[in-house]
Design an enzyme around this catalytic site. Structure first.
Site, PDB file in Angstrom:
ATOM      1  N   GLY A  90       5.581  -1.629   7.046  1.00 56.27           N
ATOM      2  CA  GLY A  90       7.143  -2.196   7.337  1.00 56.27           C
ATOM      3  C   GLY A  90       7.982  -1.090   8.193  1.00 56.27           C
ATOM      4  O   GLY A  90       7.459  -0.202   8.658  1.00 56.27           O
ATOM      5  N   CYS A 109      -1.245  -1.841  15.705  1.00 58.74           N
ATOM      6  CA  CYS A 109      -0.996  -1.700  14.240  1.00 58.74           C
ATOM      7  C   CYS A 109      -1.373  -2.727  13.422  1.00 58.74           C
ATOM      8  O   CYS A 109      -1.303  -3.869  13.583  1.00 58.74           O
ATOM      9  CB  CYS A 109       0.624  -1.315  13.927  1.00 58.74           C
ATOM     10  SG  CYS A 109       0.876  -1.078  12.308  1.00 58.74           S
ATOM     11  N   CYS A 124       4.950  -6.489   7.844  1.00 58.38           N
ATOM     12  CA  CYS A 124       5.853  -5.973   8.894  1.00 58.38           C
ATOM     13  C   CYS A 124       6.229  -7.000   9.946  1.00 58.38           C
ATOM     14  O   CYS A 124       5.150  -7.658  10.359  1.00 58.38           O
ATOM     15  CB  CYS A 124       5.381  -4.697   9.442  1.00 58.38           C
ATOM     16  SG  CYS A 124       6.411  -4.102  10.757  1.00 58.38           S
ATOM     17  N   CYS A 174      -2.676   6.285   9.522  1.00 59.95           N
ATOM     18  CA  CYS A 174      -1.375   5.572  10.215  1.00 59.95           C
ATOM     19  C   CYS A 174      -2.046   4.253  11.263  1.00 59.95           C
ATOM     20  O   CYS A 174      -2.821   4.536  11.557  1.00 59.95           O
ATOM     21  CB  CYS A 174      -0.822   6.536  11.337  1.00 59.95           C
ATOM     22  SG  CYS A 174      -0.186   7.929  10.733  1.00 59.95           S
ATOM     23  N   CYS A 189       2.922   8.511   1.641  1.00 57.28           N
ATOM     24  CA  CYS A 189       3.261   7.471   2.530  1.00 57.28           C
ATOM     25  C   CYS A 189       3.703   6.273   2.033  1.00 57.28           C
ATOM     26  O   CYS A 189       2.974   5.904   1.402  1.00 57.28           O
ATOM     27  CB  CYS A 189       2.058   7.655   3.668  1.00 57.28           C
ATOM     28  SG  CYS A 189       2.480   6.397   4.768  1.00 57.28           S
ATOM     29  N   ASN A 246      -5.857   5.394  15.737  1.00 58.26           N
ATOM     30  CA  ASN A 246      -6.928   5.026  14.717  1.00 58.26           C
ATOM     31  C   ASN A 246      -7.203   3.749  14.855  1.00 58.26           C
ATOM     32  O   ASN A 246      -6.436   2.735  14.920  1.00 58.26           O
ATOM     33  CB  ASN A 246      -6.041   5.232  13.252  1.00 58.26           C
ATOM     34  CG  ASN A 246      -5.731   6.385  12.922  1.00 58.26           C
ATOM     35  OD1 ASN A 246      -6.480   7.715  13.301  1.00 58.26           O
ATOM     36  ND2 ASN A 246      -4.396   6.849  12.385  1.00 58.26           N
ATOM     37  N   GLU A 278       0.762  -1.280   0.067  1.00 56.30           N
ATOM     38  CA  GLU A 278       0.009  -0.039  -0.058  1.00 56.30           C
ATOM     39  C   GLU A 278       0.834   1.130  -0.037  1.00 56.30           C
ATOM     40  O   GLU A 278       1.913   1.438   0.611  1.00 56.30           O
ATOM     41  CB  GLU A 278      -0.905  -0.001   1.197  1.00 56.30           C
ATOM     42  CG  GLU A 278      -1.872  -1.203   1.419  1.00 56.30           C
ATOM     43  CD  GLU A 278      -2.909  -0.831   2.255  1.00 56.30           C
ATOM     44  OE1 GLU A 278      -3.807  -1.497   2.413  1.00 56.30           O
ATOM     45  OE2 GLU A 278      -3.133   0.360   2.750  1.00 56.30           O
ATOM     46  N   CYS A 286       3.377  -4.472  16.570  1.00 60.25           N
ATOM     47  CA  CYS A 286       3.081  -3.615  17.424  1.00 60.25           C
ATOM     48  C   CYS A 286       1.450  -3.831  17.675  1.00 60.25           C
ATOM     49  O   CYS A 286       0.962  -4.062  16.806  1.00 60.25           O
ATOM     50  CB  CYS A 286       3.241  -2.467  16.842  1.00 60.25           C
ATOM     51  SG  CYS A 286       5.335  -1.789  16.784  1.00 60.25           S
ATOM     52  N   SER A 330       9.393   6.120  16.640  1.00 62.77           N
ATOM     53  CA  SER A 330       7.784   5.821  17.384  1.00 62.77           C
ATOM     54  C   SER A 330       8.242   5.443  18.980  1.00 62.77           C
ATOM     55  O   SER A 330       8.651   4.342  19.152  1.00 62.77           O
ATOM     56  CB  SER A 330       7.166   4.551  16.595  1.00 62.77           C
ATOM     57  OG  SER A 330       6.884   4.895  15.453  1.00 62.77           O
ATOM     58  N   LEU A 331       7.994   6.118  19.714  1.00 60.35           N
ATOM     59  CA  LEU A 331       8.250   6.092  21.087  1.00 60.35           C
ATOM     60  C   LEU A 331       7.046   5.525  22.063  1.00 60.35           C
ATOM     61  O   LEU A 331       7.094   4.296  22.454  1.00 60.35           O
ATOM     62  CB  LEU A 331       8.713   7.403  21.964  1.00 60.35           C
ATOM     63  CG  LEU A 331       9.540   7.314  23.245  1.00 60.35           C
ATOM     64  CD1 LEU A 331      10.716   6.429  23.030  1.00 60.35           C
ATOM     65  CD2 LEU A 331       9.793   8.724  23.795  1.00 60.35           C
TER      66      LEU A 331
HETATM   67  N1  SAH Z   1       7.516   1.012  11.264  1.00 57.53           N
HETATM   68  C1  SAH Z   1       7.879   2.298  11.410  1.00 57.53           C
HETATM   69  C2  SAH Z   1       6.794   2.875  10.377  1.00 57.53           C
HETATM   70  C3  SAH Z   1       5.680   2.469   9.980  1.00 57.53           C
HETATM   71  S1  SAH Z   1       4.044   3.068  11.035  1.00 57.53           S
HETATM   72  C4  SAH Z   1       7.557   2.900  12.868  1.00 57.53           C
HETATM   73  O1  SAH Z   1       6.947   1.921  13.525  1.00 57.53           O
HETATM   74  O2  SAH Z   1       7.592   3.928  13.142  1.00 57.53           O
HETATM   75  C5  SAH Z   1       3.848   4.885  11.027  1.00 57.53           C
HETATM   76  C6  SAH Z   1       3.412   5.393  12.631  1.00 57.53           C
HETATM   77  O3  SAH Z   1       2.004   5.026  12.458  1.00 57.53           O
HETATM   78  C7  SAH Z   1       4.049   4.880  13.626  1.00 57.53           C
HETATM   79  O4  SAH Z   1       4.576   5.703  14.744  1.00 57.53           O
HETATM   80  C8  SAH Z   1       3.183   3.738  14.332  1.00 57.53           C
HETATM   81  O5  SAH Z   1       3.542   3.639  15.536  1.00 57.53           O
HETATM   82  C9  SAH Z   1       1.682   4.787  14.029  1.00 57.53           C
HETATM   83  N2  SAH Z   1       0.709   3.816  13.954  1.00 57.53           N
HETATM   84  C10 SAH Z   1       0.545   2.367  13.980  1.00 57.53           C
HETATM   85  N3  SAH Z   1      -0.560   1.926  14.066  1.00 57.53           N
HETATM   86  C11 SAH Z   1      -1.444   3.244  14.395  1.00 57.53           C
HETATM   87  C12 SAH Z   1      -2.861   3.244  14.766  1.00 57.53           C
HETATM   88  N4  SAH Z   1      -3.574   2.378  14.752  1.00 57.53           N
HETATM   89  N5  SAH Z   1      -2.983   4.667  14.960  1.00 57.53           N
HETATM   90  C13 SAH Z   1      -2.364   5.540  14.828  1.00 57.53           C
HETATM   91  N6  SAH Z   1      -1.011   5.390  14.723  1.00 57.53           N
HETATM   92  C14 SAH Z   1      -0.575   4.239  14.424  1.00 57.53           C
END
Ligand code: SAH
Length: 365
Positions: free
Chosen positions: A180, A140, A133, A352, A126, A309, A113, A137, A233-234
């Site tokens: 990813g 996600c 991935c 995101c 994006c 989200n 995507e 997490c 991504s903290l």
């Molecule tokens: N793997 C990388 C980039 C992909 S995700 C990373 O972790 O940074 C891009 C951003 O979207 C990251 O900060 C991720 O944590 C966030 N994200 C993932 N799932 C989400 C959700 N359901 N709602 C909002 N942000 C989300």
């Protein structure tokens, strides 16, 4: 050269340029002018055709070598079957805010995507860096589908060319925030950054790479001395909470991650942007905000809050406005630079964390 010596033109097949070049290309998308010039030369063509090829790939968005009308007919026929490295749009969905989500079909039929996000005077793409991935997490959608493979350089650059073509507008910004983990695919990501900068013409400062943090990779990324923005991504202010949300955090304590980020700032002179997803009742309380500020005091950084989200596989909730603003207030009181990112494209499942390949409507395929 002595008067008697006869100049010998190098055969294109054995010339130095050709030997220096990496002939694992094509795919040609993602290759720079030098690589393309070496390639055409190796094909027995004059070097200036490299410049033409570069222009047709990046300015005109050509999809097949046989369509390059400035090339000689016979050569076009010979190279017609050589893949240039463009994907096909498998599915496209538009949200009411103008965000467009694309499912792209790659040469091996994998689907990825990417998202086009228009704003006044801006067009942001994006991009994905992997098929699926491996980070898993908890909040996600991408990680729920598992991991297939890394994307190659051309597959990353192609996403930007595709959005540019579809919008008929130049892409101004690229965020590596799709499917990813970019720092698990560093070589191709760096190759793509260089191509997006030098070939597609996007300023490095308009490129943002987002990572969940992979031990030692932020440091080695910094060594490339790029001017891109690093987003980390903290998502939590302490190790215990971070581990709950991000499985990979178990083997990479938050203190080590933050120490590496500090090194990044020192090495590159660029600030780090911290992404912090807001999950109601989990990590969005004022005490979480306060704990976060303790880590970031005196740190050249910026906090990007992302209200969650929703995805079907997780039970989290997005906090209400009061909660979000209370969190912002604590950070501001402590002089931490902060912004709230309301993701675009929610209804197209393009926001995101909502990117996944499962939602391919079969009737469209
Ligand atoms: N793997 C990388 C980039 C992909 S995700 C990373 O972790 O940074 C891009 C951003 O979207 C990251 O900060 C991720 O944590 C966030 N994200 C993932 N799932 C989400 C959700 N359901 N709602 C909002 N942000 C989300």
């Amino acid at each position: 050269m002595s008067a008697k010596s006869v100049p010998v033109l190098p055969s294109p097949k054995t010339s130095n340029i050709a030997q220096q070049a990496n002939f694992s290309i094509p795919p040609l998308v993602g290759a720079g002018l030098e690589e393309l010039t070496a390639w055409v030369y190796n094909q027995g063509q004059p070097a200036y055709r490299g410049k033409q090829l570069h222009e047709w790939i990046y300015q005109k968005g050509v999809r097949s070598l046989s369509d390059i009308s400035v090339f000689p007919k016979q050569w076009r026929a010979e190279v017609a079957e050589i893949p240039i490295g463009r994907s096909n749009i498998h599915y496209r969905s538009v949200a009411s805010d103008g965000t467009v989500k694309y499912l792209l079909q790659l040469a091996d039929n994998q689907i990825i995507e990417c998202v086009g996000i228009p704003a006044e005077k801006r067009l942001t793409v994006c991009v994905s860096t992997q098929v699926g991935c491996p980070m898993a997490c908890d909040f996600c959608a991408t990680g729920k589908e598992g991991y297939k493979r890394n994307l190659a350089r051309h597959e990353i650059v192609d996403q930007v060319l595709t959005v540019q073509e579809d919008f008929q507008q130049r892409v101004s910004h690229v965020v590596f925030m799709g499917m990813g983990e970019p720092l698990l695919n560093t070589d191709h990501v760096i190759g793509a950054i260089k191509s997006l900068n030098q070939d597609v013409g996007i300023g490095q400062r308009n490129l943002t790479v987002s990572t969940v943090g992979i031990r030692d990779r932020i440091r080695s990324f910094a060594q490339h001395q790029l001017q891109v923005t690093l987003a980390v991504s903290l998502h939590a202010p302490n190790q215990a909470l971070r581990e709950q949300l991000i499985p990979s955090a178990r083997s990479y304590p938050i203190e080590d991650l933050l120490a590496e980020c500090r090194e990044y700032v020192k090495m590159t002179g660029r600030r780090v942007s911290f992404e912090y997803i807001l999950l109601a009742g989990v990590n969005d309380l004022p005490e979480h905000a306060l704990e976060l500020t303790r880590h970031l005091r005196g740190f050249q950084s910026h906090v990007n809050l992302i209200p969650y989200n929703p995805i079907t596989e997780a039970d989290y909730k997005r906090p209400n406005q009061n909660r979000i603003q209370a969190f912002v207030k604590v950070l501001k009181q402590q002089q931490i630079a902060v912004s709230v990112r309301y993701s675009r494209g929610l209804e197209a499942d393009a926001a995101c964390g909502q990117l996944r390949v499962k939602k391919v409507p079969s009737s469209e395929s």
